[in-house]
Enzyme design. Structure first.
Site, short mmCIF file in Angstrom:
data_model
loop_
_atom_site.label_atom_id
_atom_site.label_comp_id
_atom_site.label_asym_id
_atom_site.label_seq_id
_atom_site.Cartn_x
_atom_site.Cartn_y
_atom_site.Cartn_z
N LYS A 172 25.93 -5.08 33.49
CA LYS A 172 26.18 -4.85 34.92
C LYS A 172 27.52 -4.17 35.10
CE LYS A 172 23.37 -8.64 36.47
NZ LYS A 172 23.29 -10.08 36.41
N GLN B 22 26.12 -15.40 38.04
CA GLN B 22 25.05 -15.31 37.05
C GLN B 22 24.33 -16.65 36.90
OE1 GLN B 22 24.05 -12.48 35.58
NE2 GLN B 22 22.47 -13.51 34.40
N ASP C 145 22.79 -10.37 45.63
CA ASP C 145 21.67 -10.94 44.88
C ASP C 145 20.57 -11.44 45.83
OD1 ASP C 145 21.51 -10.97 42.19
OD2 ASP C 145 22.53 -12.88 41.89
#
Ligand code: GUN
Length: 297
Positions: A54, A98, A121
């Site tokens: 990422k 994460q 997200d």
């Protein structure tokens, strides 16, 4: 013979368009730099690879990528404080915590602390609610990537029977919601299967488009697929492979070699949905930065 969908090429094109837009913004008076913060708690090897990739991609498109590696011993309170600080930091437009988090952390409470305006997200209840209401803002990157792959590949889902295997918060559930929206890349008839579904083969056999996100190698076999169906494999399972330098390779949830003989189109693993996830995250981060800086298309 089926078409093997090149997710990497589709993702590269999208990433390039994000990079071009950032480049243009930098040249104008607004000149802001979108900032993406990724937080990783603990030592999970697969998560480390995701976060590293990422960062690499975000930097390559001209974003500021900030990674925070916290020890496994981080407490709930410490992590909440961390995420709260990032939520208030004006340099940061996107926050990604994460997942999965270590077992001692209450994941949902952490997600609730993320500023919904920076929740690239799409996991905060506010953004989930907007998707349910038919006003999507940040949609989780993998479901958004699946929808994008389908539309870029010219695969029409309007009125079609889309069967999704897997009901996770991050893929299955939001993907179902996305594909029943009232718009041209959706309007599908969605059936969702999960670990308690009875006679799953009878259902997968009916799918015009079968999307699989269960995290189990060879879950979908050739006898579970209708001839001519489109197969989207979201699985990323690590299996041991002594011939690789890393000692492992990635496989999906679908028995690719046998299912491709029946499908009209299929995504491979790797090189299918995986690359799209990062590309979509970058797009969400750019959109977040544009909203903050009042840049409209
Ligand atoms: N772990 C695996 N995929 C994802 C993702 O898309 N977002 C987050 N936050 N964690 C993940």
């Amino acid at each position: 013979m089926s078409t093997i969908i090149d997710g990497k090429a589709i993702a590269d094109k999208l990433t390039k368009s994000v990079a071009e837009e950032i480049n243009l913004i930098k040249k104008t008076n607004s000149g802001f730099v979108p900032g993406l913060a990724a937080v990783l708690v603990g030592e999970d090897p697969a998560s480390k690879v995701y976060v590293r990739n990422k960062k690499k991609s975000a930097t390559s498109v001209g974003m500021e990528a900030l990674d925070y590696y916290l020890p496994e011993s981080t407490t709930q309170k410490e992590l909440e404080e961390y995420v709260r600080k990032l939520s208030e930091d004006v340099k940061i437009d996107g926050i990604l915590v994460q997942l999965p988090l270590p077992a001692h952390i209450d994941q949902e409470k952490i997600i609730n602390v993320i500023n919904p305006d920076k929740d690239v997200d799409g996991l905060h209840p506010y953004n989930v609610g907007l998707l349910v209401k038919g006003q999507p803002r940040f949609v989780p990157a993998t479901p958004a990537g699946v929808q994008y792959i389908l539309s870029e590949s010219g695969i029409e889902v309007v009125g079609k029977h889309v069967v999704i295997c897997g009901r996770s918060e991050i893929v299955g559930k939001p993907l179902g919601l996305l594909l029943i929206q009232r718009n041209k890349n959706a309007n599908a008839t969605v059936t969702m299967c999960h670990s308690r579904t009875e006679n799953i083969r009878n259902i997968t056999k009916q799918a015009d488009v079968l999307i699989v996100a269960v995290g189990q190698q060879n879950f979908i076999k050739a006898d579970m697929v209708k001839k001519g169906a489109v197969i989207i494999d979201v699985g990323t399972n690590r299996i041991q492979d002594a011939t690789r330098k890393s000692g492992y390779r990635l496989v999906g949830d679908v028995d690719f070699e046998n299912v491709k003989k029946i499908a009209s189109a299929i995504t491979p693993v790797p090189g299918g949905v995986g690359p799209m996830t990062i590309a979509m995250l970058l797009k969400n981060t750019l959109e977040s930065a544009k909203r903050k800086n009042l840049v409209f298309d």
